[in-house]
Motif scaffolding. Structure first.
Motif, short mmCIF file in Angstrom:
data_model
loop_
_atom_site.label_atom_id
_atom_site.label_comp_id
_atom_site.label_asym_id
_atom_site.label_seq_id
_atom_site.Cartn_x
_atom_site.Cartn_y
_atom_site.Cartn_z
N MET A 1 0.85 -1.19 0.00
CA MET A 1 0.00 0.00 0.00
C MET A 1 0.88 1.23 0.00
SD MET A 1 -2.96 1.09 2.64
CE MET A 1 -4.30 0.57 1.58
N LYS A 2 0.48 2.22 -0.78
CA LYS A 2 1.29 3.42 -0.91
C LYS A 2 0.49 4.66 -0.52
CE LYS A 2 4.36 1.54 -4.36
NZ LYS A 2 4.68 1.43 -5.77
N THR A 136 -5.22 -4.42 7.16
CA THR A 136 -6.34 -5.05 6.46
C THR A 136 -6.02 -5.18 4.98
OG1 THR A 136 -7.81 -3.97 8.06
CG2 THR A 136 -8.84 -5.00 6.15
N HIS A 137 -5.49 -4.10 4.40
CA HIS A 137 -5.11 -4.12 2.98
C HIS A 137 -4.04 -5.19 2.72
CE1 HIS A 137 -4.09 -2.34 -1.01
NE2 HIS A 137 -2.87 -2.76 -0.69
N GLU A 138 -3.01 -5.18 3.54
CA GLU A 138 -1.90 -6.12 3.29
C GLU A 138 -2.35 -7.57 3.48
OE1 GLU A 138 0.82 -5.19 1.86
OE2 GLU A 138 0.26 -3.08 1.99
N PHE A 139 -3.20 -7.84 4.44
CA PHE A 139 -3.71 -9.21 4.58
C PHE A 139 -4.55 -9.61 3.37
CE2 PHE A 139 -3.08 -8.99 9.40
CZ PHE A 139 -2.04 -9.90 9.38
N GLY A 140 -5.14 -8.64 2.69
CA GLY A 140 -5.82 -8.94 1.43
C GLY A 140 -4.85 -9.52 0.41
N HIS A 141 -3.60 -9.03 0.44
CA HIS A 141 -2.59 -9.60 -0.46
C HIS A 141 -2.26 -11.04 -0.08
CE1 HIS A 141 -2.00 -6.07 -2.77
NE2 HIS A 141 -1.46 -5.34 -1.80
N TRP A 142 -2.28 -11.32 1.21
CA TRP A 142 -2.01 -12.71 1.63
C TRP A 142 -3.02 -13.66 1.00
CZ3 TRP A 142 0.46 -14.25 6.83
CH2 TRP A 142 1.45 -13.32 7.22
N TYR A 146 -5.05 -8.66 -5.53
CA TYR A 146 -4.07 -7.67 -5.99
C TYR A 146 -4.61 -6.25 -5.76
CZ TYR A 146 -1.14 -11.11 -8.47
OH TYR A 146 -0.30 -12.14 -8.81
N ASP A 147 -3.71 -5.29 -5.93
CA ASP A 147 -4.10 -3.88 -5.77
C ASP A 147 -5.06 -3.44 -6.86
OD1 ASP A 147 -2.55 -3.06 -3.51
OD2 ASP A 147 -0.76 -3.24 -4.76
N LEU A 148 -5.92 -2.49 -6.49
CA LEU A 148 -6.80 -1.82 -7.45
C LEU A 148 -6.30 -0.38 -7.59
CD1 LEU A 148 -10.18 -3.11 -6.00
CD2 LEU A 148 -9.02 -3.95 -8.05
N TYR A 159 -7.78 -0.96 -2.73
CA TYR A 159 -7.28 0.20 -3.48
C TYR A 159 -5.85 0.47 -3.03
CZ TYR A 159 -7.37 4.89 -5.61
OH TYR A 159 -7.12 6.01 -6.36
N GLU A 160 -4.99 0.73 -4.00
CA GLU A 160 -3.55 0.84 -3.71
C GLU A 160 -3.17 2.02 -2.83
OE1 GLU A 160 -0.82 -0.54 -3.72
OE2 GLU A 160 0.83 0.63 -4.49
N TRP A 161 -3.92 3.13 -2.97
CA TRP A 161 -3.48 4.37 -2.34
C TRP A 161 -4.27 4.65 -1.07
CZ3 TRP A 161 0.74 5.73 -4.89
CH2 TRP A 161 0.83 5.38 -6.24
ZN ZN Z 1 -1.33 -3.32 -1.94
#
Ligand code: ZN
Length: 185
Positions: A1-2, A136-142, A146-148, A159-161
């Motif tokens: 996430m950025k 929460t976002h990073e566990f979605g990657h687990w 992928y990022d949106l 969402y990435e940002w």
């Molecule tokens: Zn991400």
């Protein structure tokens, strides 16, 4: 996430690639990989402040409550999976890196970048980044979502940002839920 809205050329090309992958009717992006089990056991590394534990576990709980056949379990952990803190300069807030065997995940590591100021305040904190939202976002990657990148996806956890003091990604959007249900029906 950025953080922020910077678009590098590589990011732009990746966006075009991912948008092409995503089916228009279901706004999640699935990487095609999964765990060869219906659960994963993360370990919170000693580099993570103990005051973050509740927020990080809450990030996993959001996915546990999505109604899919997959659970993050906090039992005696296997060494392959960990959440840790490290300095990564002016790059990402959080980043998740898999280890894979064929189409299966066999390990995942999430780094929280200590070069940013973090908050675990229940309502967020001005000028700081929310541990629970990023977890929460990073566990979605687990899972392996992928990022949106499309601005129309900005309300979704994947969402990435994100912005400082933003806490909305603690809560899954219906598209995030559809994503995990697709992978682990
Ligand atoms: Zn991400």
């Amino acid at each position: 996430m950025k953080h922020g809205k910077r678009l590098l050329m590589g990011m732009l090309l990746l966006t075009i690639f991912l948008v092409n992958l995503a089916a228009p009717a279901s706004a999640y992006s699935y990487g095609g990989y999964k765990w060869n089990a219906n659960y994963v056991v993360p370990k919170i590394d000693s580099s993570v402040p103990s005051s973050w534990t509740t927020a990080i576990k809450a990030g996993a709980t959001a996915w546990n409550n999505a109604g899919a056949a997959f659970t993050f379990k906090w039992i005696t952990s296997l060494a392959n999976n960990k959440v840790y803190c490290a300095s990564a300069g002016d790059t990402y807030l959080g980043q998740s890196t898999p280890t894979r065997d064929g189409n299966y995940n066999i390990g995942y590591k999430t780094c929280f970048n200590t070069d940013y100021s973090w908050s675990t305040a229940s309502g967020g904190e001005s000028g700081k980044w929310d541990v629970q939202s990023v977890a929460t976002h990073e566990f979605g990657h687990w899972l392996t979502l992928y990022d949106l990148y499309d601005s129309t996806d900005s309300e979704k956890t994947m969402y990435e940002w994100t912005a400082s003091n933003e806490i909305k990604k603690r809560t899954l959007d219906s598209d995030d839920i559809n994503g995990i249900k697709h992978i682990y029906p």
